[in-house]
Design an enzyme around this catalytic site. Structure first.
Site, PDB file in Angstrom:
ATOM      1  N   LYS A 159      43.567  35.053  32.204  1.00 14.39           N
ATOM      2  CA  LYS A 159      44.670  36.105  32.654  1.00 14.39           C
ATOM      3  C   LYS A 159      46.078  35.884  32.399  1.00 14.39           C
ATOM      4  O   LYS A 159      46.562  36.903  31.958  1.00 14.39           O
ATOM      5  CB  LYS A 159      44.276  36.130  34.478  1.00 14.39           C
ATOM      6  CG  LYS A 159      43.027  36.840  34.517  1.00 14.39           C
ATOM      7  CD  LYS A 159      42.773  36.690  36.192  1.00 14.39           C
ATOM      8  CE  LYS A 159      41.260  36.930  36.359  1.00 14.39           C
ATOM      9  NZ  LYS A 159      40.814  37.014  37.700  1.00 14.39           N
ATOM     10  N   GLN A 170      42.538  34.277  43.039  1.00 12.14           N
ATOM     11  CA  GLN A 170      41.232  33.790  42.174  1.00 12.14           C
ATOM     12  C   GLN A 170      40.109  33.384  43.032  1.00 12.14           C
ATOM     13  O   GLN A 170      40.424  32.439  44.054  1.00 12.14           O
ATOM     14  CB  GLN A 170      41.334  33.072  41.165  1.00 12.14           C
ATOM     15  CG  GLN A 170      40.249  32.509  40.348  1.00 12.14           C
ATOM     16  CD  GLN A 170      39.978  33.821  39.397  1.00 12.14           C
ATOM     17  OE1 GLN A 170      40.950  34.378  38.716  1.00 12.14           O
ATOM     18  NE2 GLN A 170      38.657  34.195  39.356  1.00 12.14           N
ATOM     19  N   ASP A 196      43.551  43.988  41.892  1.00 17.40           N
ATOM     20  CA  ASP A 196      42.053  43.756  41.746  1.00 17.40           C
ATOM     21  C   ASP A 196      41.222  44.803  42.459  1.00 17.40           C
ATOM     22  O   ASP A 196      40.135  45.180  42.007  1.00 17.40           O
ATOM     23  CB  ASP A 196      41.405  42.427  42.477  1.00 17.40           C
ATOM     24  CG  ASP A 196      41.277  41.300  41.670  1.00 17.40           C
ATOM     25  OD1 ASP A 196      41.310  41.520  40.140  1.00 17.40           O
ATOM     26  OD2 ASP A 196      41.570  40.192  42.097  1.00 17.40           O
TER      27      ASP A 196
END
Ligand code: NAP
Length: 285
Positions: free
Chosen positions: A52, A96, A119
């Site tokens: 990422k 995460q 997200d």
């Protein structure tokens, strides 16, 4: 033989478009910023976070990693999220997953400001996806839609079968297909006659997490098959949910690796740019 939908190439094209947008935003005084929180030292999470950060760097997005020890408390983690929520230079925040088992991932997701939830896991953003009024796209399903669009495949009026009903893939996937006027069937572990249901499909999206789960006898000749699965086979090799022999039956097929996988990060970058664009607009007003 099915045509291969090349996720690597499509992801590169998306990133190229985003890089131009980032350049324009920067020229106008806004640098998009993404904060990535990682707790503990799970090796898979480390690989995802590095990818990422690399994706951000490649297109000019500022990224910041907040690496916390495995014994971080819930209060400490939430304090980091709160601090990021108020930072002007941070447009997107992601934590995460999975988190170490003593931490409550739902509470962490709920603590992220919805306008920074790149997200699209926060309940507010899930609700926006449900009603079809969204700015943040759920990354993996949005990546699938981008693959279909850029391959010239319309789902309008078609029978689409999604196998898997997780909150991060199956459910939002079904919603995005529905918003584009597909007739959608969602399947899961309790579905009866799965083979017959799948054989009706013009488009199958497999998000099961089991190697070679979708076999050629489950696929109507000429169907489009999208493989979201990321599994390891007995030799430790990365493989999808779709048996490679489906290649003989389908019209289009996404490979694993190199299909849906590269799209997920591209969509995360897209959400970060969307958030930065919104910040730039607000600063103007
Ligand atoms: P998940 O939360 O484990 O969900 C799996 C789904 O498959 C569940 O809804 C489950 O049904 C269903 N299922 C399991 N066995 C089945 C069976 N025999 N028949 C029909 N349905 C069955 O997994 P996920 O997070 O959605 O991920 C799915 C796969 O996609 C994994 O391989 C994951 O690694 C991969 N993935 C890839 C990306 C990417 O970027 N490419 C991103 C996310 C996930 P129940 O609900 O009834 O249990």
């Amino acid at each position: 033989m099915a045509k291969k939908i090349d996720g690597k190439a499509i992801s590169a094209a998306v990133r190229q478009d985003l890089a131009k947008e980032v350049e324009q935003l920067k020229a106008a005084g806004t640098t998009p910023g993404l904060a990535v929180i990682i707790v503990g030292d799970d090796p898979a999470s480390r690989v995802y976070v590095n990818n990422k950060k690399k994706g951000c760097a490649e297109i000019g997005i500022y990224s910041e990693e907040i690496a916390l020890p495995a014994d971080t408390t819930q209060e400490e983690l939430l304090a980091h999220v709160e601090a990021l929520n108020t930072r002007e230079d941070i447009d997107g925040i992601l934590c995460q997953l999975p988190l170490p088992s003593h931490l409550d991932d739902k509470a962490v997701i709920a603590a992220i400001a919805p306008h920074k939830d790149v997200d699209a896991f926060h309940a507010a953003n899930v609700g926006h996806i449900m009603i079809g009024d969204y700015s943040f796209l759920p990354c993996t399903p949005a990546g699938v839609m981008e693959l279909l669009h850029r391959s010239g495949i319309s789902v309008e009026g078609k029978e689409c079968v999604v196998i898997g009903r997780s909150n991060i893939v199956g459910k939002p996937m079904a919603m995005l297909l529905l918003h584009e006027n597909a007739t959608v069937t969602m399947c899961h572990s309790r579905t009866r006659e799965l083979k017959e249901v799948c054989r009706r499909a013009d488009v199958i999206v497999a998000a099961v997490g089991k190697a070679a789960f979708v076999t050629p006898d489950m696929v109507k000749p000429g169907a489009v098959v999208i493989d979201v699965g990321m599994n390891r086979n007995a030799e430790g090799k990365l493989c999808g949910d779709v048996d490679p022999a489906v290649d003989e039956v389908a019209s289009y097929l996404t490979p694993v690796p190199g299909g849906v996988g590269p799209m997920t990060i591209a969509m995360l970058l897209k959400n970060t740019v969307t958030a930065a664009r919104r910040r730039a607009k607000q600063a103007k007003n």
